[in-house]
Design a protein around this motif. Structure first.
Motif, PDB file in Angstrom:
ATOM      1  N   GLU A 139      31.472  38.205  24.937  1.00 46.99           N
ATOM      2  CA  GLU A 139      31.747  38.966  26.153  1.00 46.99           C
ATOM      3  C   GLU A 139      33.090  38.478  26.699  1.00 46.99           C
ATOM      4  O   GLU A 139      33.335  37.265  26.745  1.00 46.99           O
ATOM      5  N   PHE A 140      33.952  39.417  27.104  1.00 51.49           N
ATOM      6  CA  PHE A 140      35.263  39.048  27.643  1.00 51.49           C
ATOM      7  C   PHE A 140      35.448  39.687  29.007  1.00 51.49           C
ATOM      8  O   PHE A 140      35.321  40.903  29.146  1.00 51.49           O
ATOM      9  N   HIS A 141      35.761  38.853  30.005  1.00 49.93           N
ATOM     10  CA  HIS A 141      35.988  39.366  31.358  1.00 49.93           C
ATOM     11  C   HIS A 141      37.406  38.998  31.781  1.00 49.93           C
ATOM     12  O   HIS A 141      37.817  37.848  31.643  1.00 49.93           O
ATOM     13  N   TYR A 142      38.151  40.001  32.272  1.00 53.64           N
ATOM     14  CA  TYR A 142      39.505  39.769  32.763  1.00 53.64           C
ATOM     15  C   TYR A 142      39.435  39.733  34.293  1.00 53.64           C
ATOM     16  O   TYR A 142      39.508  40.781  34.934  1.00 53.64           O
ATOM     17  N   GLN A 144      41.510  38.869  36.647  1.00 50.78           N
ATOM     18  CA  GLN A 144      42.670  39.349  37.410  1.00 50.78           C
ATOM     19  C   GLN A 144      42.743  40.869  37.423  1.00 50.78           C
ATOM     20  O   GLN A 144      43.430  41.459  38.251  1.00 50.78           O
ATOM     21  N   TYR A 145      42.085  41.504  36.463  1.00 52.38           N
ATOM     22  CA  TYR A 145      42.134  42.972  36.389  1.00 52.38           C
ATOM     23  C   TYR A 145      40.760  43.588  36.613  1.00 52.38           C
ATOM     24  O   TYR A 145      40.630  44.810  36.626  1.00 52.38           O
ATOM     25  N   ASN A 146      39.765  42.714  36.710  1.00 44.50           N
ATOM     26  CA  ASN A 146      38.429  43.156  37.073  1.00 44.50           C
ATOM     27  C   ASN A 146      37.796  44.166  36.116  1.00 44.50           C
ATOM     28  O   ASN A 146      37.413  45.266  36.509  1.00 44.50           O
ATOM     29  N   PHE A 147      37.759  43.822  34.844  1.00 41.59           N
ATOM     30  CA  PHE A 147      36.971  44.632  33.904  1.00 41.59           C
ATOM     31  C   PHE A 147      36.392  43.711  32.832  1.00 41.59           C
ATOM     32  O   PHE A 147      36.831  42.564  32.683  1.00 41.59           O
ATOM     33  N   THR A 148      35.405  44.247  32.142  1.00 43.51           N
ATOM     34  CA  THR A 148      34.713  43.468  31.108  1.00 43.51           C
ATOM     35  C   THR A 148      34.690  44.258  29.819  1.00 43.51           C
ATOM     36  O   THR A 148      34.553  45.484  29.844  1.00 43.51           O
TER      37      THR A 148
END
Ligand code: HEC
Ligand code: CU
Length: 422
Positions: A139-142, A144-148
């Motif tokens: 699972e990858f969550h960004y 600073q950009y608020n998406f997964t």
């Protein structure tokens, strides 16, 4: 005499064998090699490796040379002569204590320096990606950009990326051989690995792996890292931030889409606000399939035991209804923008249609593989949490058949829906 003749005859053969081996090593390019690093961290690890090999080789040659010399020079020449016996030699003993100490200093200083460098906090303006290892996917969550997203990340060349490594279950390990070293993802503990991908490399895909044995399908816990230009990254981010939307029906090609169907209302969906896409989101960047190198495309064949009629045409709107209804996919999967699909147990599927692979890099993302996956994920990948959902399918974990599961037409509808989530 005879022995040395034989040796002399074998010597050219030995040289030829070594040369053949060396040539074989150059014959191909190795996509998962660590010897062609494409980041600062990769290069500093490579430097340490080269230095260790260099000093190690010198020590090996000297020690083995001395050994062979002594064995031959001081061999017992006849049965009744005892060779001279030596006990203790102060100068020699001091020398062979000092030399290894000096060699160790040459190795230890750069090693410790590199460890301190890479253990330091990442630079402040880094791109942060929170990584969660799951059995058996990523699972990858960004933040600073608020998406997964899942199993596939894009990173811009030339910008430091700070990967925050955690695990949701057991210990995993994050590794992209051509970009950086390995680092563990540990439950209840946060690790970091950060590096700057070279700004002059091509826009391309790298294979990533789990390198800490974590159960049944550990060997099928891959991910992809796409290195892109900063503008391509910014564009990709706008797409990832968008809710899961259907492409406008008659215009599947992204560049042509904005004019034709700027803000189409998604087909009748059971959700309060049917997600729509802005022209910028529809035109957003995804690495074109033609540019995905072959080594990043999985070639695992699906099990023949799962039969599916590949000619069935699916209806994405019906698929969306099933996704949040009869299929109960939403209990485990999130599709951003759909308030009924917020499950957290499986990969985020908001833009699953644009990913290269499914099942953490095990199968290529196309209709034949997706449909069989939905029918019987557990037969496709050993031990997965995703249940066997196809009607009449045998579940290898519960050792029972699923009497009231999805029909092939329902699976085709779900596939049409997932493929539309670009
Ligand atoms: C009990 C939870 C659960 C349910 C219910 C479930 N899934 Fe999954 N799903 C998972 C898990 C866990 C994975 C990851 C498996 C792996 O790769 O190891 C997954 C993987 C997937 C993937 C591959 C995603 C990727 O990027 O690799 C797709 C597509 C998918 N599921 C679709 C569906 C659909 C469609 C349904 C409903 C018909 C559904 N799932 C129901 C748990 C679930
Ligand atoms: Cu693993």
């Amino acid at each position: 005499m005879i022995g040395s003749h034989r040796l002399r005859r074998l010597a050219p053969l030995g040289v030829a064998a070594v040369l053949a081996l060396a040539l074989a090593a150059c014959a191909q390019s190795y996509p998962n090699t660590t010897f062609t690093p494409h980041s600062d961290l990769g290069r500093s690890i490579d430097f340490l490796w080269n230095r260790l090999m260099f000093f190690g080789t010198i020590v090996f040659v000297l020690v083995e040379g001395a050994l062979i010399y002594v064995v031959i020079r001081y061999r017992r020449r006849s049965e009744d002569v005892t060779p001279p016996q030596t006990h203790g030699h102060v100068l020699l003993e001091i020398t062979w204590t000092l030399i290894p100490a000096a060699i160790l200093a040459f190795i230890a200083v750069p090693t410790v320096r590199t460890i301190f460098q890479t253990q330091a906090p990442a630079p402040a303006n880094s791109l942060v990606i929170e990584v969660y290892g799951h059995q058996w996917w990523w699972e990858f969550h960004y933040p600073q950009y608020n998406f997964t997203t899942a199993n596939e990340i894009y990173i811009p060349k030339g910008r430091t990326v700070d990967l925050v490594l955690r695990s949701k279950d057991v210990i995993h390990s994050f590794w992209v051989p051509q970009l950086a070293g390995k680092r563990d993802a540990i439950p209840n503990h946060t690790n970091h690995i950060w590096f700057t991908p070279d700004s002059n490399m091509a826009t391309t895909v790298w294979n990533g792996f789990c390198t800490e044995y974590c159960g049944d399908s550990h060997g099928e816990m891959h991910f992809r890292v796409v290195t892109v230009n900063p503008d391509q990254f910014a564009s990709w981010v706008t797409r990832q931030q968008a809710p899961g939307f259907f492409s406008p029906p008659p215009a599947p090609a992204a560049p042509a889409a904005p004019a034709a169907g700027a803000t189409p209302a998604a087909p009748a969906a059971p959700t309060p606000a049917a997600p729509t896409a802005t022209p910028a989101q529809l035109a957003a960047y995804i690495l074109p399939r033609a540019q995905v190198p072959d080594y990043a495309i999985p070639h695992t064949p699906f099990p023949d035991a799962i039969k599916f009629d590949d000619k069935l045409q699916g209806d994405p709107a019906a698929g969306e209804k099933l996704f949040v209804g009869a299929g109960t996919c939403n209990a485990c999967h999130t599709v951003a923008g759909n308030p009924l699909a917020v499950g957290m147990i499986g990969p985020n599927l908001t833009h699953v249609g644009s990913r290269i692979a499914i099942a953490a890099g095990m199968y290529v993302n196309d209709k034949p593989h997706l449909s069989r996956w939905i029918k019987n994920a557990r037969l496709m990948k050993s031990g997965v949490l995703m249940p066997t959902l196809g009607k009449g399918q045998y579940d290898p974990q519960t050792k029972a058949t699923t009497p009231s599961g999805l029909s092939d037409q329902q699976v085709a509808d779900l596939v049409a829906y997932l493929q539309a989530l670009k």
